[in-house]
Design a protein around this motif. Structure first.
Motif, PDB file in Angstrom:
ATOM      1  N   PRO A   1       0.819  -1.215   0.000  1.00  0.00           N
ATOM      2  CA  PRO A   1       0.000   0.000   0.000  1.00  0.00           C
ATOM      3  C   PRO A   1       0.859   1.275   0.000  1.00  0.00           C
ATOM      4  N   ALA A   2       1.974   1.277   0.739  1.00  0.00           N
ATOM      5  CA  ALA A   2       2.870   2.443   0.742  1.00  0.00           C
ATOM      6  C   ALA A   2       3.498   2.629  -0.634  1.00  0.00           C
ATOM      7  N   GLY A   3       3.823   1.532  -1.296  1.00  0.00           N
ATOM      8  CA  GLY A   3       4.373   1.598  -2.644  1.00  0.00           C
ATOM      9  C   GLY A   3       3.370   2.150  -3.638  1.00  0.00           C
ATOM     10  N   SER A   4       2.122   1.760  -3.480  1.00  0.00           N
ATOM     11  CA  SER A   4       1.052   2.292  -4.355  1.00  0.00           C
ATOM     12  C   SER A   4       0.902   3.796  -4.159  1.00  0.00           C
ATOM     13  N   ARG A   5       0.963   4.227  -2.905  1.00  0.00           N
ATOM     14  CA  ARG A   5       0.861   5.670  -2.629  1.00  0.00           C
ATOM     15  C   ARG A   5       2.064   6.420  -3.207  1.00  0.00           C
ATOM     16  N   ALA A   6       3.266   5.856  -3.040  1.00  0.00           N
ATOM     17  CA  ALA A   6       4.473   6.496  -3.567  1.00  0.00           C
ATOM     18  C   ALA A   6       4.414   6.581  -5.091  1.00  0.00           C
ATOM     19  N   ARG A   7       3.953   5.523  -5.723  1.00  0.00           N
ATOM     20  CA  ARG A   7       3.805   5.515  -7.180  1.00  0.00           C
ATOM     21  C   ARG A   7       2.788   6.563  -7.609  1.00  0.00           C
ATOM     22  N   ASP A   8       1.661   6.626  -6.906  1.00  0.00           N
ATOM     23  CA  ASP A   8       0.629   7.621  -7.231  1.00  0.00           C
ATOM     24  C   ASP A   8       1.152   9.043  -7.039  1.00  0.00           C
ATOM     25  N   ASP A   9       1.921   9.267  -5.972  1.00  0.00           N
ATOM     26  CA  ASP A   9       2.529  10.588  -5.747  1.00  0.00           C
ATOM     27  C   ASP A   9       3.466  10.951  -6.895  1.00  0.00           C
ATOM     28  N   ALA A  10       4.243   9.971  -7.350  1.00  0.00           N
ATOM     29  CA  ALA A  10       5.170  10.215  -8.462  1.00  0.00           C
ATOM     30  C   ALA A  10       4.394  10.536  -9.741  1.00  0.00           C
ATOM     31  N   VAL A  11       3.333   9.799  -9.998  1.00  0.00           N
ATOM     32  CA  VAL A  11       2.515  10.067 -11.192  1.00  0.00           C
ATOM     33  C   VAL A  11       1.951  11.479 -11.132  1.00  0.00           C
ATOM     34  N   THR A  12       1.540  11.902  -9.951  1.00  0.00           N
ATOM     35  CA  THR A  12       0.974  13.244  -9.775  1.00  0.00           C
ATOM     36  C   THR A  12       1.976  14.330 -10.154  1.00  0.00           C
ATOM     37  N   VAL A  13       3.251  14.148  -9.793  1.00  0.00           N
ATOM     38  CA  VAL A  13       4.242  15.184 -10.108  1.00  0.00           C
ATOM     39  C   VAL A  13       4.795  15.057 -11.527  1.00  0.00           C
ATOM     40  N   ILE A  14       4.747  13.863 -12.087  1.00  0.00           N
ATOM     41  CA  ILE A  14       5.246  13.645 -13.445  1.00  0.00           C
ATOM     42  C   ILE A  14       4.234  14.108 -14.500  1.00  0.00           C
ATOM     43  N   THR A  15       2.971  13.905 -14.233  1.00  0.00           N
ATOM     44  CA  THR A  15       1.922  14.147 -15.231  1.00  0.00           C
ATOM     45  C   THR A  15       1.938  15.560 -15.812  1.00  0.00           C
ATOM     46  N   PRO A  16       2.059  16.617 -15.014  1.00  0.00           N
ATOM     47  CA  PRO A  16       2.080  17.955 -15.630  1.00  0.00           C
ATOM     48  C   PRO A  16       3.240  18.134 -16.615  1.00  0.00           C
ATOM     49  N   MET A  17       4.414  17.587 -16.280  1.00  0.00           N
ATOM     50  CA  MET A  17       5.563  17.702 -17.172  1.00  0.00           C
ATOM     51  C   MET A  17       5.287  16.981 -18.488  1.00  0.00           C
ATOM     52  N   ILE A  18       4.751  15.774 -18.405  1.00  0.00           N
ATOM     53  CA  ILE A  18       4.461  15.002 -19.617  1.00  0.00           C
ATOM     54  C   ILE A  18       3.368  15.686 -20.429  1.00  0.00           C
ATOM     55  N   ASN A  19       2.336  16.160 -19.753  1.00  0.00           N
ATOM     56  CA  ASN A  19       1.248  16.849 -20.459  1.00  0.00           C
ATOM     57  C   ASN A  19       1.749  18.090 -21.188  1.00  0.00           C
TER      58      ASN A  19
END
Length: 143
Positions: free
Chosen positions: A99-117
């Motif tokens: 569950p902590a890994g899922s949260r960390a992955r989701d946090d990373a996606v949140t910060v990566i997404t604006p750059m990719i977009n």
């Protein structure tokens, strides 16, 4: 191969390497503190919900088993993955996301997404859609 084909091949791979270098630099700057690109990649893969053996993960990412073991050790220490014996073959281990890994992955996606977009928007969705099959084919031919 003619000189023109050599030049074209070198230009293609130079651009791919430069793009890879630029992407890795930007990702490194925005990923949550302590998370490496390799960590995110493994968590992102495991987030699909299916466990994998360290050997399967190493093959999936084109790295040595030793390199994958190193990455998994760091992820386990951070509490991001669970490593357990394979119930069908005691010689193997299986890795799953915590569950902590899922949260960390989701946090990373949140910060990566604006750059990719931002990159997709600047290029245009149609151009990105058009280039994806070629990039995928290059990746497949290289593996």
């Amino acid at each position: 191969m003619s000189d023109n084909k050599n030049t074209l091949a070198i230009m293609l791979f130079s651009e791919l390497l430069a793009a890879d270098h630029a992407l890795r630099g930007r990702l490194t700057r925005v990923l949550p503190k302590g998370m490496e690109i390799s960590h995110f990649s493994v968590l992102n893969s495991l987030a699909r919900g299916k466990e994998a053996s360290p050997a399967e993960l190493a093959e999936r990412f084109g790295v040595t088993r030793g390199a994958m073991t190193n990455t998994l050790t760091k992820l386990e220490r951070a509490g991001y993955v669970h490593i357990r014996p394979d119930w069908d073959d005691a010689r193997r281990k299986m890795v799953g996301i915590s569950p902590a890994g899922s949260r960390a992955r989701d946090d990373a996606v949140t910060v990566i997404t604006p750059m990719i977009n931002q990159v997709v928007e600047s290029l245009g969705e149609d151009r990105v859609r058009d280039v994806l099959p070629t990039l995928r084919e290059i990746r497949i031919k290289l593996t």
